[in-house]
Scaffold this motif. Sequence first.
Motif, PDB file in Angstrom:
ATOM      1  N   ARG A 132       4.705 -55.429 -10.614  1.00 21.94           N
ATOM      2  CA  ARG A 132       5.052 -54.857  -9.462  1.00 21.94           C
ATOM      3  C   ARG A 132       5.439 -53.316  -9.363  1.00 21.94           C
ATOM      4  N   ASP A 133       5.996 -52.736 -10.667  1.00 19.11           N
ATOM      5  CA  ASP A 133       6.575 -51.547 -10.551  1.00 19.11           C
ATOM      6  C   ASP A 133       5.372 -50.596 -10.940  1.00 19.11           C
ATOM      7  N   ASP A 156       7.174 -58.157 -13.458  1.00 18.55           N
ATOM      8  CA  ASP A 156       7.898 -56.847 -12.961  1.00 18.55           C
ATOM      9  C   ASP A 156       7.088 -55.627 -13.277  1.00 18.55           C
ATOM     10  N   SER A 172       9.485 -43.330 -12.231  1.00 15.39           N
ATOM     11  CA  SER A 172       8.725 -44.393 -11.621  1.00 15.39           C
ATOM     12  C   SER A 172       7.376 -43.750 -11.229  1.00 15.39           C
ATOM     13  N   ALA A 187       5.453 -47.753 -15.503  1.00 22.91           N
ATOM     14  CA  ALA A 187       6.274 -49.243 -14.995  1.00 22.91           C
ATOM     15  C   ALA A 187       6.825 -49.700 -16.398  1.00 22.91           C
TER      16      ALA A 187
END
Length: 148
Positions: free
Chosen positions: A54-55, A51, A124, A85
């Motif tokens: 990905r982030d 995760d 983000s 992230a």
Amino acid sequence: MPKSTEELKNDLHLASGIEGFLVDNRKDFRQYTLAEYLHHLLKEKRLIKKDVVRDSLLERIYAYHIFAGRKKQPARNKVISLALAMKLTPEETQYLLYYAGAEQLYVRNPRDSILWYALEHHMSVLDTNLMLQKMSELTLLNVGEELS
């Protein structure tokens, strides 16, 4: 409990010699590798590596190489992307940058102030890049990297 950085600074200031200071405080020195610190953060924050990768919007293989310790000194922007992230605090990010051998954030620098703000507000990577672009600052990632 380990001494705080401020306590260590005070002890160093009061020390009569560096050798004694180093011996007396050796248990309080942090000696992580970048990969070890990242894994410590994953565990502490109960994050899942895939995760975070990905982030971060980093190229997947490159990010996994950082976590595996194959990239010992990745670019500062890539480390900050991982910090965003992971939703790290600015202070945790400073440690991450230190273990990466990268320059820490300096809030007198406008770009670094924007990054500090983004970290404090758990933005983000994409939103941080948009804010950097809006403020006419260099983004963390190139457009091609964001899409890979």
